[in-house]
Motif scaffolding. Structure first.
Motif, PDB file in Angstrom:
ATOM      1  N   VAL A   1      -1.294  10.940   6.101  1.00  0.00           N
ATOM      2  CA  VAL A   1      -1.908   9.826   7.482  1.00  0.00           C
ATOM      3  C   VAL A   1      -2.951   9.175   7.272  1.00  0.00           C
ATOM      4  N   ILE A   2      -3.267   9.775   7.336  1.00  0.00           N
ATOM      5  CA  ILE A   2      -5.252   9.233   6.484  1.00  0.00           C
ATOM      6  C   ILE A   2      -5.426   8.204   6.322  1.00  0.00           C
ATOM      7  N   ASN A   3      -5.098   8.711   4.567  1.00  0.00           N
ATOM      8  CA  ASN A   3      -5.044   7.643   3.917  1.00  0.00           C
ATOM      9  C   ASN A   3      -4.168   6.661   4.501  1.00  0.00           C
ATOM     10  N   LEU A   4      -3.000   6.163   4.306  1.00  0.00           N
ATOM     11  CA  LEU A   4      -2.095   5.322   5.264  1.00  0.00           C
ATOM     12  C   LEU A   4      -3.064   4.573   6.210  1.00  0.00           C
ATOM     13  N   MET A   5      -3.528   5.168   7.244  1.00  0.00           N
ATOM     14  CA  MET A   5      -4.340   4.515   8.325  1.00  0.00           C
ATOM     15  C   MET A   5      -5.943   3.669   7.503  1.00  0.00           C
ATOM     16  N   LYS A   6      -6.571   4.381   6.628  1.00  0.00           N
ATOM     17  CA  LYS A   6      -7.339   3.703   6.119  1.00  0.00           C
ATOM     18  C   LYS A   6      -7.490   2.345   5.522  1.00  0.00           C
ATOM     19  N   ASP A   7      -5.591   2.754   4.526  1.00  0.00           N
ATOM     20  CA  ASP A   7      -5.083   1.949   4.154  1.00  0.00           C
ATOM     21  C   ASP A   7      -5.033   0.096   4.610  1.00  0.00           C
ATOM     22  N   LEU A   8      -4.495   0.856   5.976  1.00  0.00           N
ATOM     23  CA  LEU A   8      -4.265  -0.102   7.243  1.00  0.00           C
ATOM     24  C   LEU A   8      -4.892  -1.019   7.512  1.00  0.00           C
ATOM     25  N   GLN A   9      -6.009  -0.170   7.651  1.00  0.00           N
ATOM     26  CA  GLN A   9      -7.241  -1.034   8.243  1.00  0.00           C
ATOM     27  C   GLN A   9      -7.760  -1.911   7.613  1.00  0.00           C
TER      28      GLN A   9
ATOM     29  N   ASN B   1     -14.336   8.596  -0.448  1.00  0.00           N
ATOM     30  CA  ASN B   1     -13.671   7.760   0.167  1.00  0.00           C
ATOM     31  C   ASN B   1     -12.003   8.459   0.566  1.00  0.00           C
ATOM     32  N   ARG B   2     -11.732   8.816  -0.567  1.00  0.00           N
ATOM     33  CA  ARG B   2     -10.342   8.689  -0.650  1.00  0.00           C
ATOM     34  C   ARG B   2      -9.631  10.751  -0.507  1.00  0.00           C
TER      35      ARG B   2
ATOM     36  N   ASN C   1       1.080  -1.289   0.536  1.00  0.00           N
ATOM     37  CA  ASN C   1      -0.240   0.230   0.389  1.00  0.00           C
ATOM     38  C   ASN C   1       1.041   1.164   0.031  1.00  0.00           C
ATOM     39  N   VAL C   2       1.893   1.481  -0.448  1.00  0.00           N
ATOM     40  CA  VAL C   2       3.232   2.250  -0.872  1.00  0.00           C
ATOM     41  C   VAL C   2       2.687   3.210  -1.323  1.00  0.00           C
ATOM     42  N   GLU C   3       1.816   4.324  -1.378  1.00  0.00           N
ATOM     43  CA  GLU C   3       2.153   5.017  -2.745  1.00  0.00           C
ATOM     44  C   GLU C   3       2.934   6.112  -3.086  1.00  0.00           C
TER      45      GLU C   3
END
Lengths: 305, 329, 322
Positions: C194-202, B268-269, A2-4
């Motif tokens: 950071v919010i996007n990262l947290m969502k992905d990790l979840q 969503n993003r 998930n690394v952007e």
């Protein structure tokens, strides 16, 4: 994965950030402080002299030609080529005794501070970390100890011992100096334990011992180092004081304080006997204090920015 | 309108540190008219607070120094004035409110003392008159039972109350320009709403020109008339608030707008701006934003664009603005 | 509907205030005063409120970083406030925390590898090369270059530090993460990253978040359900869309209307609350919001409103709503 891509970019940028650490930064600023650098220079010279005393001293500091070989003419010699600072009443070379005296002073300074560190860090951090009744009790002891005048207290402790000597001086001065250190550590720990990373460590399941040794104490090293540096100077002065009074190091040790004591009788006729050990004490203590003050300026965050 | 209170021209404030020169503010120009609110937005390191301190000449020297430009206040260049003349202006004709209501008041004096101080200093009121005026000011900023509150110390008040006191001090001498540096950042939303409403009312009543510095686009949208967006010590875009949100021309402006979550739309993003604000020594040589910009081309990396006026009052600093079709949702 | 992973029943946390000359316990801060809610597996429950409402204390009591005064917190059916020291330590592997201040939450004297590897060491999960490998994987997972392992925290920006904090929390493979204002100290453009990262990790790790924040737009963005707190109590709890579009409690309404909207065309009718949040030392009687509530009636001063399900899955504590 998930690394952007944007994240990667971010990572590369900081690659260029200059490598930097708190100690390196402190050293850089310390170097700009002229007085501190003079102090450091003096301290390094003193340490060098102490280590290489046997190579530097022209004579055996204990050898008394007057007592052992009956060369009475060597007593109280003025400066000469073979005795650059002259001799004392027993014909011993004063320069050699001062050079060996460096060892005694430094050892007193260091061992005293080690004792103070062991007691001070343990009690200070326990008091600061646990707080409550533990803190109340330890703080009470700290305050009681701090209420006595420093040298008077050391004299009182020395008086307890049957036969005073250098080992007793270690103990007495260690017991006198720990409360100051403990108080500083306690204060540091009390503010550090509110830090979020301490809470973070707790939330990870770390035990108290781990939190103290890994997270708390490494973060209060700076003030400890400053206190100890200045403490070494204080201990050297105190040892000289005790020895001068005759309740510290005992003859024939080449302690500077003892040499002052021996020179006391000749203060008017031959002040040289007090000058040189006095000068040695002054220079050593001055060096340590200048260095310690510089360290404080550099390491104490309250002085920064 | 048309009555210009403050005109800043090509302001340059540099900091000379051991690691090198930081061009914290580098060629910033803008003007504020009577009764107008200019919003200045930017992230940390954009130079927005240094700009404010420069106008007040509160830059710590060393290491900081205003090395160039003009700050014309009512037609007179403040940079040519002596420190005594500046002191007469500070807190009197130009006043400032800060982010931290906790630390910008002196804890040992009552709030009444602190409001009185500026009045006695600048308006020559005696103790009694000053205290009376202080009560009036407290009432104006919405503090209940001001007669009693005037004798309280800062620690007896809440954060919102203290910020009101700060505003009372700032407005005591009826300044022509109020500089507010993140005035509501430390406050809760319901208190923020109170303070913003208060500033709006006071502006309407006194026609004070306001320079509002914030990182919060929401606050900008609600109170600003004109907006200057700052990045890397430069103004990158400046226009009226409507145009800025509807038709942003600089990729950084658009990026900022798109990276905040919308209260209404359930997207969503989020679309963040890539990377981070570089540290002050490693901004790119060309356009300061080039290394974070999605549209950057070779030219952007090498040459810095000049400010360009698009249509009346809308200026932007971007090589490619006319070929971009930026959207702000 | 997913099962509850965390069940909170009548949770209270009171702090004694030492006061007066003789150190007598005189007053009590009711930081958390009777919370009951569930957290469902895999969801994000947002917890919002103004400063002093008790949301951060709640997060800490949920993890038992603070002991509860009363009430229970059931994690997978077991009350964590009845665990002994050893059991509590193994609970730390299940529930983790991400902190607010990316500058204060990392030990400045430790290298990034040691910071992230510490939980592995504490729980004896990995050592030596294995530990290093896991740490590098974690760095990669949060979007940092694995080679950063031997750097110190001050070499990183706020956003990067927050990623390190996230990696540390993930090291023990937890099920629940309490996030205490994880983005409020960051620049706007970095917040979004950071919010996007947290969502992905979840999504990837099937995490359950309790997301504590004062920024209502961030909370709406990341949460599934949102609870609004005022003076130690939850006043409203509902699905986020319900809560934001059809708030029932007057406090929620005022809070929502107070947020500045980044759109100059939107001109809303604001409900501006009078005064400040009262002190939690002596909170107002009855409904604690009655002192600021524009609609308060007699009953509000006398009786504590019940936290009741007014509509399906929409809980409100207000006398005036029905």
């Amino acid at each position: 994965m998930n690394v952007e891509p944007e994240v990667r970019q971010e990572s590369i940028e900081t690659e260029e950030v200059e490598k930097y650490s708190q100690w390196k930064d402190a050293w850089r600023r310390l170097r700009k402080n002229k007085m501190a650098m003079i102090g450091l220079g003096i301290t390094l010279v003193v340490i060098f002299v102490a280590i290489f005393a046997p190579l530097l001293a022209p004579h055996d500091p204990y050898y008394s030609p007057v007592m052992e070989d009956g060369q009475a003419e060597l007593s109280m010699q003025g400066p000469s080529l073979s005795y650059p600072l002259g001799t004392d009443r027993l014909g011993r070379d004063i320069l050699s005794r001062i050079i060996y005296g460096t060892r005694i002073s430094l050892i007193v300074g260091v061992i005293t501070q080690l004792i103070a560190l062991a007691i001070g860090i343990t009690l200070g951090s326990v008091a600061g970390y646990y707080g409550g009744i533990v803190d109340d009790v330890i703080s009470y002891f700290i305050n009681v100890f701090l209420a006595f005048p420093f040298l008077l207290f050391a004299i009182a402790i020395m008086a307890v011992f049957q036969d005073p000597g250098i080992e007793q001086v270690f103990l007495a001065l260690g017991l006198v100096t720990w409360p100051g250190l403990a108080r500083i550590v306690r204060g540091e720990v009390m503010s550090l334990k509110e830090e979020e990373y301490i809470e973070a460590a707790r939330s990870l399941g770390a035990k108290d011992f781990r939190i103290m040794t890994k997270h708390v104490i490494p973060n209060c090293l700076a003030p400890i180092i400053v206190t100890v540096t200045l403490g070494v100077a204080g201990a050297i002065l105190a040892e000289a004081g005790l020895s001068f009074l005759g309740i510290g190091a005992q003859p024939p040790m080449p302690s500077w304080g003892l040499m002052l004591n021996a020179g006391r009788d000749y203060l008017r006729s031959d002040p040289r006997m007090m000058w040189f050990p006095g000068l040695a004490i002054m220079i050593t203590v001055l060096g340590l204090n200048l260095f310690g003050d510089g360290l404080r300026d550099v390491l104490d965050p309250k002085m920064r920015d | 309108m048309g009555d210009t209170i403050l005109e800043v021209n090509d302001l340059q404030t540099y900091f000379f540190t051991s690691k090198g020169t930081v061009k914290a503010v580098d060629g910033v120009s803008f003007s504020i008219e009577k009764g107008q609110t200019l919003g200045v937005v930017g992230e940390s390191g954009s130079g927005k607070s240094v700009t404010a301190s420069s106008i007040m000449q509160l830059i710590p020297n060393p290491p900081g120094e205003i090395v160039g430009g003009e700050i014309n206040f009512k037609g007179q260049n403040l940079l040519n004035k002596s420190i005594d003349q500046i002191r007469k202006i500070r807190g009197n004709e130009i006043s400032m409110i800060f982010q931290e209501p906790m630390t910008s008041l002196n804890p040992v004096y009552t709030v009444g003392d602190q409001i009185s101080e500026v009045l006695r200093l600048h308006q020559g009121l005696n103790k009694q008159q000053a205290l009376e005026k202080a009560v009036v000011m407290l009432e104006k900023v919405g503090i209940p039972s001001p007669e009693q509150r005037v004798h309280e110390h800062p620690h007896q008040m809440s954060g919102g109350m203290r910020q009101r006191v700060m505003i009372a001090i700032a407005l005591a001498c009826n300044p022509e320009l109020l500089i507010a540096d993140e005035p509501t950042t430390a406050l809760d939303v319901t208190i923020q709403a109170q303070i913003l409403e208060l500033m709006q009312e006071l502006k309407d009543e006194f026609e004070t020109a306001i320079m509002l510095i914030t990182h919060d686009l929401g606050v900008i949208a609600e109170v600003a008339d004109e907006v200057a967006v700052m990045y890397g010590g430069r103004v990158v875009e400046k226009t009226d608030v409507m145009t800025l949100f509807k038709n942003p021309q600089h990729p950084y402006t658009a990026g900022l707008i798109n990276s905040i979550p919308k209260l209404k739309a359930d997207t969503n993003r989020l679309e963040p701006i890539k990377g981070i604000v570089p540290d002050p020594f490693s901004f790119p040589n060309g356009c300061k934003f080039a290394n974070r910009c999605d549209y950057a081309v070779d030219k952007c990396q090498r040459y810095e664009p000049q400010l360009e006026e698009l249509d009346s009052g809308h200026i932007v600093r971007c090589w490619k603005h006319d070929s971009l079709n930026l959207k702000a949702e | 509907m997913a099962e509850a992973i965390l069940e909170v029943n009548n949770l209270k946390k009171h702090f004694p205030v030492k006061g007066g000359l003789f150190n007598k316990q005189q007053e009590v801060v009711k930081a958390v005063d009777g919370l009951s809610f569930n957290v469902r597996k895999g969801e994000t429950l947002g917890l919002v409120g103004e400063s002093g409402c008790g949301k951060s204390t709640t997060g800490r009591v949920l993890l038992r970083l603070l002991n509860a005064t009363e009430g229970e917190v059931l994690f997978e059916g077991q009350d964590i406030h009845s665990l002994n020291k050893k059991e509590l330590r193994s609970l730390r592997r299940e529930m983790q925390m991400i902190f607010q201040d990316p500058y204060a939450s990392l030990n400045p004297r430790m290298k990034v590898g040691d910071i992230i590897g510490e939980p592995l060491e504490i729980h004896g999960l990995a050592k030596g090369r294995e530990k290093k490998r896991i740490v590098k994987d974690l760095l990669d997972k949060v979007g940092l270059v694995p080679d950063y392992i031997s750097r110190y925290p001050h070499e990183f920006s706020g956003g990067q530090r927050q990623r390190i904090g996230i990696a540390r929390a993930l090291a023990v493979d937890p099920k629940v993460i309490v996030c205490d204002e994880p983005v409020s100290a960051l620049d706007v453009s970095v917040q979004a990253q950071v919010i996007n990262l947290m969502k992905d990790l979840q999504k990837e790790l099937e995490l359950t978040y309790i997301f504590i924040a004062h920024d209502l737009s961030v909370v709406r963005h990341i949460s599934d359900r949102v609870a609004v707190m005022y003076l130690g109590r939850i006043v409203e709890l509902a699905d986020k869309n319900k809560l934001y579009e059809d708030p029932k409690h007057p406090y929620t309404k005022a809070l929502l209307s107070a947020i500045p909207v980044a759109d100059p065309e939107v001109k809303r009718e604001k409900i501006i609350l009078e005064g400040d949040v009262p002190s939690p030392i002596n909170p107002p009687s009855g409904c604690t919001f009655h002192t600021r509530c524009p609609f308060a009636e007699e009953i509000c001063k006398r009786e504590v409103p019940e936290f009741a399900e007014q509509e399906e899955e929409h809980f409100v504590a207000c006398h005036l709503v029905d």
